[in-house]
Design an enzyme around this catalytic site. Structure first.
Site, PDB file in Angstrom:
ATOM      1  N   ILE A  12     -12.032  -3.553  -0.672  1.00  0.00           N
ATOM      2  CA  ILE A  12     -11.561  -4.925  -0.533  1.00  0.00           C
ATOM      3  C   ILE A  12     -10.263  -5.028  -1.325  1.00  0.00           C
ATOM      4  O   ILE A  12     -10.227  -4.719  -2.518  1.00  0.00           O
ATOM      5  CB  ILE A  12     -12.590  -5.934  -1.060  1.00  0.00           C
ATOM      6  N   GLY A  41      -9.392   5.137   4.286  1.00  0.00           N
ATOM      7  CA  GLY A  41     -10.244   5.574   5.391  1.00  0.00           C
ATOM      8  C   GLY A  41     -10.465   4.480   6.414  1.00  0.00           C
ATOM      9  O   GLY A  41     -10.326   4.696   7.623  1.00  0.00           O
ATOM     10  N   THR A 221       5.939  12.233   5.764  1.00  0.00           N
ATOM     11  CA  THR A 221       6.462  10.903   6.068  1.00  0.00           C
ATOM     12  C   THR A 221       7.353  10.444   4.911  1.00  0.00           C
ATOM     13  O   THR A 221       7.008  10.633   3.739  1.00  0.00           O
ATOM     14  CB  THR A 221       5.338   9.887   6.302  1.00  0.00           C
ATOM     15  N   ALA A 250      -0.658   0.048   4.150  1.00  0.00           N
ATOM     16  CA  ALA A 250      -1.299   0.535   5.384  1.00  0.00           C
ATOM     17  C   ALA A 250      -0.339   1.132   6.397  1.00  0.00           C
ATOM     18  O   ALA A 250      -0.766   1.541   7.476  1.00  0.00           O
ATOM     19  CB  ALA A 250      -2.150  -0.547   6.048  1.00  0.00           C
ATOM     20  N   ALA A 251       0.946   1.210   6.063  1.00  0.00           N
ATOM     21  CA  ALA A 251       1.891   1.803   7.019  1.00  0.00           C
ATOM     22  C   ALA A 251       1.568   3.271   7.273  1.00  0.00           C
ATOM     23  O   ALA A 251       1.552   3.734   8.416  1.00  0.00           O
ATOM     24  CB  ALA A 251       3.317   1.659   6.490  1.00  0.00           C
ATOM     25  N   GLY A 252       1.325   4.009   6.192  1.00  0.00           N
ATOM     26  CA  GLY A 252       0.982   5.418   6.345  1.00  0.00           C
ATOM     27  C   GLY A 252      -0.340   5.623   7.060  1.00  0.00           C
ATOM     28  O   GLY A 252      -0.496   6.560   7.856  1.00  0.00           O
ATOM     29  N   ASP A 253      -1.291   4.754   6.792  1.00  0.00           N
ATOM     30  CA  ASP A 253      -2.602   4.849   7.456  1.00  0.00           C
ATOM     31  C   ASP A 253      -2.485   4.540   8.942  1.00  0.00           C
ATOM     32  O   ASP A 253      -3.137   5.180   9.783  1.00  0.00           O
ATOM     33  CB  ASP A 253      -3.590   3.883   6.796  1.00  0.00           C
TER      34      ASP A 253
END
Length: 302
Positions: A12, A41, A221, A250-253
């Site tokens: 969270i 994940g 990246t 979260a860009a890389g994810d």
């Protein structure tokens, strides 16, 4: 439809909006505070399922309200969560994100239930792994679990993608040799190789060192600049899409989930998959937050 399995973390996220990162000992006021679903994940799994892949998630949560919130999110996206289990003691993972006015962030992690995933949990999910086209994992869960998952994957001709994040030195040799594609950012690449990644020649040098460690394919990246890839016979650079960045969380994810959804098993379309993943990431950074900012495939056009 591509079948993807993600082994990874659930957090969270508490996002703290600030003008700039504080100096040591400095007290600062925040502009705002918000809460959203996250965890590398979970982000990667949601990116993969929104990219159109049939996606299963191996993870662990606590017995708390945070877990209920995350499970509802997964169900809404159609994620297969039969291998998301509960820990009776540890709470659901937490992340505290300092987000500055330029869209850059620093993140503090409480591992919680993420750190209780065991080799036995992986063995219980072995049939899910065996039936997949691709398995993704990262470093917010125990290395022993990741290594066992990759063992099962490679014994069944499943493509393995390792996102070595958070940055870690001295990655076990066995895990690297079980990895088909490693996808670090520049900081993580430097932690692995000791080589400062600043331009394409140093990217190639770092990739060469990772090849020597046993990894066949490398993608590095480099944020708003794009991504570099290196294989045994070719290498290249894919430019990023230029957008107004609000939040890089979260860009890389997103990149990894979309990459996996597009890649052919022989990796012959690696540049096309990287362009697709880059486009998705360029959409993610235009919205604050993690999972809420990950786009659906219908909105990603290249």
């Amino acid at each position: 439809m591509k079948k993807i399995v993600v082994l990874g973390s659930i957090n969270i996220d508490t996002i703290l909006n600030i003008a700039r990162l504080p100096l040591p000992g400095e007290t600062m006021a925040m502009h705002d505070r918000s809460i959203a679903g996250g965890g590398k994940g979970a982000n990667q799994a949601i990116a993969a399922v929104r990219a159109g892949a049939e996606t299963s998630f191996i993870a662990k949560i606590g017995k708390d309200h945070a877990a209920d919130f995350m499970i509802d999110t997964f169900k809404n996206d159609g994620l297969n969560i039969q291998n998301v289990t509960e820990d009776n003691v540890a709470g659901t993972g937490k992340a505290y994100i300092l987000l500055d006015d330029h869209g850059q962030n620093s993140i503090l992690i409480y591992g919680g239930a993420n750190q209780t995933i065991t080799v036995e949990d992986i063995k219980n999910a072995s049939e899910t792994i065996k039936s997949a086209d691709c398995l993704i994992t990262e470093f917010e869960t125990p290395l022993e679990a990741s290594t066992e998952a990759f063992r099962i994957a490679k014994a069944n001709n499943v493509l393995t993608i390792l996102n070595p994040a958070p940055a870690k030195q001295n990655i076990p040799e066995e895990l690297l040799k079980l990895t088909d594609i490693i996808v670090p950012n520049e900081t993580e690449a430097q932690a692995i190789t000791g080589i400062e990644v600043v331009a394409e020649p140093s990217m190639a040098q770092a990739a060469k060192k990772m090849h020597a460690m046993g990894v066949k394919n490398v993608i590095i990246t480099v944020g708003a600049n794009g991504s570099f890839y290196s294989q045994s016979e070719k290498s290249g650079f894919v430019n990023a899409y230029k957008v107004n960045t609000v939040d890089t969380t979260a860009a890389g994810d997103t990149f990894i989930g979309y990459l996996a959804s597009k890649l052919d098993s022989d990796l012959s379309n690696i540049e096309e998959a990287m362009k697709f993943a880059s486009k998705a990431s360029s959409i993610t950074v235009q919205t604050q937050g993690a999972q809420n900012s990950i786009p659906y495939v219908k909105d990603v056009e290249i």
